[in-house]
Design a protein around this motif. Structure first.
Motif, PDB file in Angstrom:
ATOM      1  N   MET A   6      36.457  35.618  45.480  1.00 22.68           N
ATOM      2  CA  MET A   6      37.568  36.477  45.910  1.00 22.68           C
ATOM      3  C   MET A   6      37.944  37.416  44.766  1.00 22.68           C
ATOM      4  SD  MET A   6      41.440  35.395  47.119  1.00 22.68           S
ATOM      5  CE  MET A   6      40.959  34.823  48.740  1.00 22.68           C
ATOM      6  N   ALA A   7      38.163  38.694  45.090  1.00 18.87           N
ATOM      7  CA  ALA A   7      38.531  39.685  44.074  1.00 18.87           C
ATOM      8  C   ALA A   7      39.923  39.397  43.532  1.00 18.87           C
ATOM      9  CB  ALA A   7      38.479  41.082  44.665  1.00 18.87           C
ATOM     10  N   ALA A   8      40.133  39.756  42.252  1.00 19.20           N
ATOM     11  CA  ALA A   8      41.423  39.483  41.619  1.00 19.20           C
ATOM     12  C   ALA A   8      42.511  40.436  42.125  1.00 19.20           C
ATOM     13  CB  ALA A   8      41.284  39.597  40.109  1.00 19.20           C
ATOM     14  N   ASN A   9      42.149  41.709  42.385  1.00 21.23           N
ATOM     15  CA  ASN A   9      43.111  42.708  42.869  1.00 21.23           C
ATOM     16  C   ASN A   9      44.371  42.736  41.998  1.00 21.23           C
ATOM     17  OD1 ASN A   9      41.485  43.510  45.054  1.00 21.23           O
ATOM     18  ND2 ASN A   9      42.231  41.827  46.312  1.00 21.23           N
ATOM     19  N   LEU A  10      44.165  42.929  40.711  1.00 21.25           N
ATOM     20  CA  LEU A  10      45.292  42.934  39.770  1.00 21.25           C
ATOM     21  C   LEU A  10      46.127  44.197  39.949  1.00 21.25           C
ATOM     22  CD1 LEU A  10      43.355  41.581  36.680  1.00 21.25           C
ATOM     23  CD2 LEU A  10      44.870  40.316  38.212  1.00 21.25           C
ATOM     24  N   THR A  11      47.414  44.082  39.719  1.00 23.44           N
ATOM     25  CA  THR A  11      48.378  45.149  39.996  1.00 23.44           C
ATOM     26  C   THR A  11      48.634  46.008  38.761  1.00 23.44           C
ATOM     27  OG1 THR A  11      50.233  43.731  39.375  1.00 23.44           O
ATOM     28  CG2 THR A  11      49.524  43.662  41.680  1.00 23.44           C
ATOM     29  N   PRO A  12      49.217  47.205  38.948  1.00 26.33           N
ATOM     30  CA  PRO A  12      49.607  48.022  37.796  1.00 26.33           C
ATOM     31  C   PRO A  12      50.573  47.292  36.865  1.00 26.33           C
ATOM     32  CG  PRO A  12      49.656  49.340  39.808  1.00 26.33           C
ATOM     33  CD  PRO A  12      49.425  47.923  40.235  1.00 26.33           C
ATOM     34  N   GLN A  13      51.458  46.466  37.431  1.00 28.62           N
ATOM     35  CA  GLN A  13      52.402  45.716  36.602  1.00 28.62           C
ATOM     36  C   GLN A  13      51.656  44.744  35.681  1.00 28.62           C
ATOM     37  OE1 GLN A  13      52.637  46.099  39.874  1.00 28.62           O
ATOM     38  NE2 GLN A  13      54.528  47.272  40.173  1.00 28.62           N
ATOM     39  N   TYR A  14      50.588  44.141  36.219  1.00 29.30           N
ATOM     40  CA  TYR A  14      49.800  43.224  35.398  1.00 29.30           C
ATOM     41  C   TYR A  14      49.107  43.976  34.262  1.00 29.30           C
ATOM     42  CZ  TYR A  14      46.133  40.176  33.749  1.00 29.30           C
ATOM     43  OH  TYR A  14      45.321  39.448  32.923  1.00 29.30           O
ATOM     44  N   TYR A  15      48.489  45.117  34.585  1.00 35.32           N
ATOM     45  CA  TYR A  15      47.781  45.879  33.549  1.00 35.32           C
ATOM     46  C   TYR A  15      48.746  46.404  32.485  1.00 35.32           C
ATOM     47  CZ  TYR A  15      43.490  45.667  36.275  1.00 35.32           C
ATOM     48  OH  TYR A  15      42.375  45.230  36.928  1.00 35.32           O
ATOM     49  N   LYS A  16      49.981  46.733  32.901  1.00 35.34           N
ATOM     50  CA  LYS A  16      50.985  47.162  31.934  1.00 35.34           C
ATOM     51  C   LYS A  16      51.308  46.032  30.966  1.00 35.34           C
ATOM     52  CE  LYS A  16      55.689  49.083  31.697  1.00 35.34           C
ATOM     53  NZ  LYS A  16      56.866  49.524  32.500  1.00 35.34           N
ATOM     54  N   LEU A  48      51.642  36.367  33.110  1.00 35.34           N
ATOM     55  CA  LEU A  48      51.616  35.229  34.031  1.00 35.34           C
ATOM     56  C   LEU A  48      52.647  35.405  35.145  1.00 35.34           C
ATOM     57  CD1 LEU A  48      50.327  32.501  34.611  1.00 35.34           C
ATOM     58  CD2 LEU A  48      52.115  31.425  33.220  1.00 35.34           C
ATOM     59  N   ARG A  49      53.778  36.031  34.825  1.00 34.63           N
ATOM     60  CA  ARG A  49      54.830  36.209  35.822  1.00 34.63           C
ATOM     61  C   ARG A  49      54.407  37.178  36.924  1.00 34.63           C
ATOM     62  NH1 ARG A  49      59.021  39.336  37.400  1.00 34.63           N
ATOM     63  NH2 ARG A  49      58.517  41.011  35.938  1.00 34.63           N
ATOM     64  N   VAL A  50      53.713  38.275  36.550  1.00 33.26           N
ATOM     65  CA  VAL A  50      53.434  39.336  37.524  1.00 33.26           C
ATOM     66  C   VAL A  50      52.048  39.244  38.145  1.00 33.26           C
ATOM     67  CG1 VAL A  50      55.025  40.922  36.363  1.00 33.26           C
ATOM     68  CG2 VAL A  50      52.590  40.973  35.769  1.00 33.26           C
ATOM     69  N   ILE A  51      51.169  38.380  37.633  1.00 28.08           N
ATOM     70  CA  ILE A  51      49.816  38.321  38.189  1.00 28.08           C
ATOM     71  C   ILE A  51      49.874  37.816  39.634  1.00 28.08           C
ATOM     72  CG2 ILE A  51      49.338  35.944  37.413  1.00 28.08           C
ATOM     73  CD1 ILE A  51      46.459  36.859  36.839  1.00 28.08           C
ATOM     74  N   PRO A  52      49.125  38.450  40.546  1.00 22.43           N
ATOM     75  CA  PRO A  52      49.102  37.955  41.930  1.00 22.43           C
ATOM     76  C   PRO A  52      48.622  36.502  41.971  1.00 22.43           C
ATOM     77  CG  PRO A  52      48.103  40.140  41.775  1.00 22.43           C
ATOM     78  CD  PRO A  52      48.314  39.666  40.375  1.00 22.43           C
ATOM     79  N   LYS A  53      49.299  35.677  42.734  1.00 25.00           N
ATOM     80  CA  LYS A  53      48.981  34.250  42.797  1.00 25.00           C
ATOM     81  C   LYS A  53      48.111  33.976  44.030  1.00 25.00           C
ATOM     82  CE  LYS A  53      51.786  33.385  39.277  1.00 25.00           C
ATOM     83  NZ  LYS A  53      52.416  34.701  39.053  1.00 25.00           N
ATOM     84  N   HIS A  54      46.777  33.947  43.821  1.00 23.76           N
ATOM     85  CA  HIS A  54      45.847  33.582  44.883  1.00 23.76           C
ATOM     86  C   HIS A  54      44.563  33.068  44.236  1.00 23.76           C
ATOM     87  CE1 HIS A  54      43.752  37.332  43.988  1.00 23.76           C
ATOM     88  NE2 HIS A  54      44.845  38.016  44.272  1.00 23.76           N
ATOM     89  N   LYS A  55      43.625  32.625  45.039  1.00 24.64           N
ATOM     90  CA  LYS A  55      42.421  31.977  44.504  1.00 24.64           C
ATOM     91  C   LYS A  55      41.622  32.913  43.597  1.00 24.64           C
ATOM     92  CE  LYS A  55      41.684  28.519  48.132  1.00 24.64           C
ATOM     93  NZ  LYS A  55      40.734  28.012  49.160  1.00 24.64           N
ATOM     94  N   GLY A  56      41.685  34.220  43.884  1.00 24.35           N
ATOM     95  CA  GLY A  56      40.919  35.167  43.080  1.00 24.35           C
ATOM     96  C   GLY A  56      41.389  35.280  41.649  1.00 24.35           C
TER      97      GLY A  56
END
Length: 328
Positions: free
Chosen positions: A1-11, A33-41
């Protein structure tokens, strides 16, 4: 599964790479850790973050209050971003710094004339960014402080000598020396997936002595030999227009846009833009101006390509380069 990391995470990830103390790194890692999307990817990335958090918390605790004001050996960050010049001996790094900034490095025909990193400020369209010349890298010659500078840079400009038939081999050695130290020249910056010891740094290749017929051939040899799809800029350092073009390419590679602000009822001052990341919003701009303004922001008026002139927009409106914004 793709990570699909968000702009908030990259910031938050960028803040971690740029942090100058263990405490700052700890705060940035906690935010990741707070902003990373929480899923299997993202399970493996979350595990890597938690492992690094455990190490950093122990490091911060060991410092104690007596050493909480730990100082970094890095240069204070200036301007809208930091570009680090690297390369083999005699590839024109110091000459780029001299022509692009007000710094006065030693420019010599002999190798290793640069003994320590030297910073300067380059200006493009009213925006300044930091340019740092560094000692040359060669086989088994890698100054320890240089790795830290490269790993925390916003952009690396790797120089090749457009007059030398040896420059491709020497620059491949530069790449190998960095890779051996878990530092990779890449098209984008960030950590390797679930590995916070290996850092990818956004990079471009600057072929100096670009006025010579051999420069284009050397650029093609590098592309074929390295297999890297890094952008290449061929520059003749005796040409002011070439130097300006290189500075513009560096600024564009930082992934920033220029935004002009104005107070209600007043004219805009067009010689002092602010910068935010490409894809940045009105809220990002307000946060850059002042945290309190961001918290109290109700709306903004925008003039420019992202809206019709004077359009009222919300805090999530995406801005474009050159927009004029009035915060309310």
């Amino acid at each position: 599964m793709a990570a699909n990391l968000t702009p908030q995470y990259y910031k938050a990830e960028a803040a971690f790479r740029h942090a100058s103390t263990p405490r700052e790194r700890l705060q940035a890692l906690e935010e990741m850790l707070r902003v990373i999307p929480k899923h299997k990817g993202t399970d493996r990335i979350q595990g890597a973050i938690r492992s690094r958090l455990k190490e950093l918390r122990a490091e911060v605790q060991s410092l104690g209050t007596r050493n909480s004001a730990h100082k970094s050996s890095r240069f204070p960050r200036q301007g809208c971003g930091t570009v680090v010049l690297i390369g083999a001996p005699n590839t024109g790094k110091s000459r780029i710094l001299k022509e692009a900034t007000n710094a006065t490095p030693v420019v010599a025909d002999y190798p290793y004339s640069t003994r320590e990193p030297i910073p300067g400020l380059a200006t493009v369209s009213g925006v300044q960014f930091q340019l740092i010349d560094t000692p040359a890298i060669a086989e088994n010659v890698v100054p320890p402080a240089l790795i830290d500078l490269v790993r925390t840079a916003d952009l690396v400009a790797c120089c090749l000598d457009g007059s030398s038939t040896e420059t491709v081999r020497e620059t491949l050695e530069v790449y190998r020396q960095l890779a051996d130290r878990k530092t990779l020249l890449d098209c984008e910056s960030g950590f390797a997936v679930d590995d916070f010891t290996t850092v990818r740094i956004r990079s471009l290749i600057a072929v100096t002595r670009g006025n010579l017929p051999s420069a284009s051939s050397i650029a093609n040899q590098w592309k074929d030999s390295s297999g890297l799809q890094l952008p290449i800029e061929i520059v003749g350092l005796d040409s002011p227009s070439d130097v300006e073009r290189l500075k513009i390419r560096m600024f564009e590679s930082l992934g920033l846009i220029r935004i002009f602000t104005k107070r209600p009822g007043e004219d805009v001052v067009m010689d002092s833009p602010m910068t935010i990341p490409v894809g940045g919003t009105v809220e990002d701009l307000a946060e850059k101006v002042h945290h309190e303004i961001a918290s109290r922001l109700k709306f903004a008026k925008v003039w420019g390509s992202s809206a019709f002139d004077g359009q009222t927009v919300g805090r999530d409106h995406v801005l474009s380069d050159g927009d004029v914004v009035e915060l309310h």
